[in-house]
Design an enzyme around this catalytic site. Structure first.
Site, PDB file in Angstrom:
ATOM      1  N   LYS A 155       0.805  -1.142  -0.110  1.00 43.56           N
ATOM      2  CA  LYS A 155      -0.015  -0.194  -0.073  1.00 43.56           C
ATOM      3  C   LYS A 155       0.753   1.282  -0.041  1.00 43.56           C
ATOM      4  CE  LYS A 155      -3.684  -2.660   1.831  1.00 43.56           C
ATOM      5  NZ  LYS A 155      -4.208  -3.311   3.113  1.00 43.56           N
ATOM      6  N   GLN A 172      -4.962  -2.467   9.199  1.00 44.48           N
ATOM      7  CA  GLN A 172      -4.846  -3.869   8.746  1.00 44.48           C
ATOM      8  C   GLN A 172      -5.376  -5.168   9.644  1.00 44.48           C
ATOM      9  OE1 GLN A 172      -3.143  -4.153   5.719  1.00 44.48           O
ATOM     10  NE2 GLN A 172      -3.908  -6.106   5.584  1.00 44.48           N
ATOM     11  N   ASP A 177     -11.351   2.593   4.289  1.00 50.69           N
ATOM     12  CA  ASP A 177     -11.745   1.187   4.042  1.00 50.69           C
ATOM     13  C   ASP A 177     -13.076   0.841   4.242  1.00 50.69           C
ATOM     14  OD1 ASP A 177     -10.531  -1.063   3.593  1.00 50.69           O
ATOM     15  OD2 ASP A 177     -10.033  -1.879   5.222  1.00 50.69           O
TER      16      ASP A 177
END
Length: 304
Positions: A71, A115, A138
């Site tokens: 990322k 994450q 996200d």
């Protein structure tokens, strides 16, 4: 029937990433030109900062850190400043929440990605909910999920489902009235994807590991999206001619990456087919970049 059309995610992801890069460059160039005409020594240059994405990984597993690295690299490719936050396995819930709150207050950071999964001693739900909805790129907070469920565009759409939707649209699929079967019920994929497809007018069935006679559902499906990491789960006898298949599964068998679909059996019957390799994965990151751009633009001065 006609030959199957392979719809791969990598070229679509590259298009999206390039579009994000061009938009950032255009905004910064316009802002630079305006400031050149009006700026004094005391004028703030806040409007000219690049977008910022913070990625938090907890633990020492190579996988999580690899994803953070991917990322970070993707951010660099399109002009987004990356803020990787790597926390040790022994991080407490309070320490994690403090790190998130620090990023919530950091004006350089437009988006925050946590994450997942986290180590077992940490409360994932509480950690995700601690992320400011304005920075939830996200799309996992209850605020983002609720807005998406009712078809609002104020929040952020979860990245993997958003990428799958792009794949379907790029593949020329008609969603209105289509019978779609999703094999995954997780809050990261299956549940938000079902809402997105419902909002597009599809009739949606969500299957999972406790669904009896999976083939009963897949055999009548116009669209099948699977992501449960069970190699060979979907066979040729379980799909009809002309089906659209997106394989989001990921497993390694004898050193080879496999999806959930028996490609040799299913691909000849499919109208559109997205394989596990180079399919959904690249688009997940591309949609993360697009969401970060969206968050950044919302934070720009109103004259942009």
């Amino acid at each position: 029937m006609a030959d199957v059309v392979l719809v791969k995610g990598t070229p679509v992801a590259q298009e999206i990433t390039e579009s994000v890069k061009r938009r950032i460059e255009a905004v910064l160039a316009a802002d630079s030109g305006a400031n050149a005409a009006t700026e004094t020594a005391s004028t703030s240059t806040h409007g000219r900062r690049h977008p910022g994405l913070a990625t938090i990984a907890v633990g020492d597993e190579d996988g999580a850190r690899t994803y953070v690295g991917m990322k970070t690299k993707a951010c660099a490719s399109c002009g987004i400043e990356a803020f990787p936050v790597l926390l040790p396995e022994a991080t407490t819930q309070q320490e994690l929440l403090q790190a998130i709150n620090t990023l919530n207050s950091d004006e350089r950071v437009d988006g925050i990605l946590l994450q997942l999964p986290l180590p077992r001693h940490l409360d994932e739900f509480a950690a995700v909910e601690a992320i400011s909805p304005k920075k939830d790129v996200d799309g996992l907070t209850t605020t983002s999920a609720g807005l998406m469920a009712v078809g609002r565009e104020d929040g952020f759409i979860t990245c993997t489902p958003a990428g799958i939707l792009v794949l379907l649209e790029k593949g020329g699929c008609t969603l209105k009235g289509a019978n779609a079967v999703i094999i995954n019920r997780s809050p990261l994929l299956g549940r938000p994807l079902s809402m997105l497809l419902l909002n597009k007018g599809a009739t949606v069935t969500v299957c999972h590991e406790e669904t009896p006679d999976l083939g009963l559902h897949t055999l009548t499906a116009d669209i099948i999206i699977t992501a449960v990491s069970k190699p060979g789960l979907i066979t040729g006898s379980m799909v009809k001619e002309g089906v659209v298949v997106i394989d989001g599964g990921y497993s390694r068998v004898n050193g080879k990456v496999c999806g959930d679909v028996s490609m040799e059996q299913v691909q000849p019957k499919a109208r559109r087919y997205t394989p596990a390799v180079g399919g959904v994965g690249p688009l997940t990151i591309a949609m993360l970049l697009q969401n970060t751009l969206k968050a950044w633009e919302r934070n720009l001065p109103q004259n942009h």
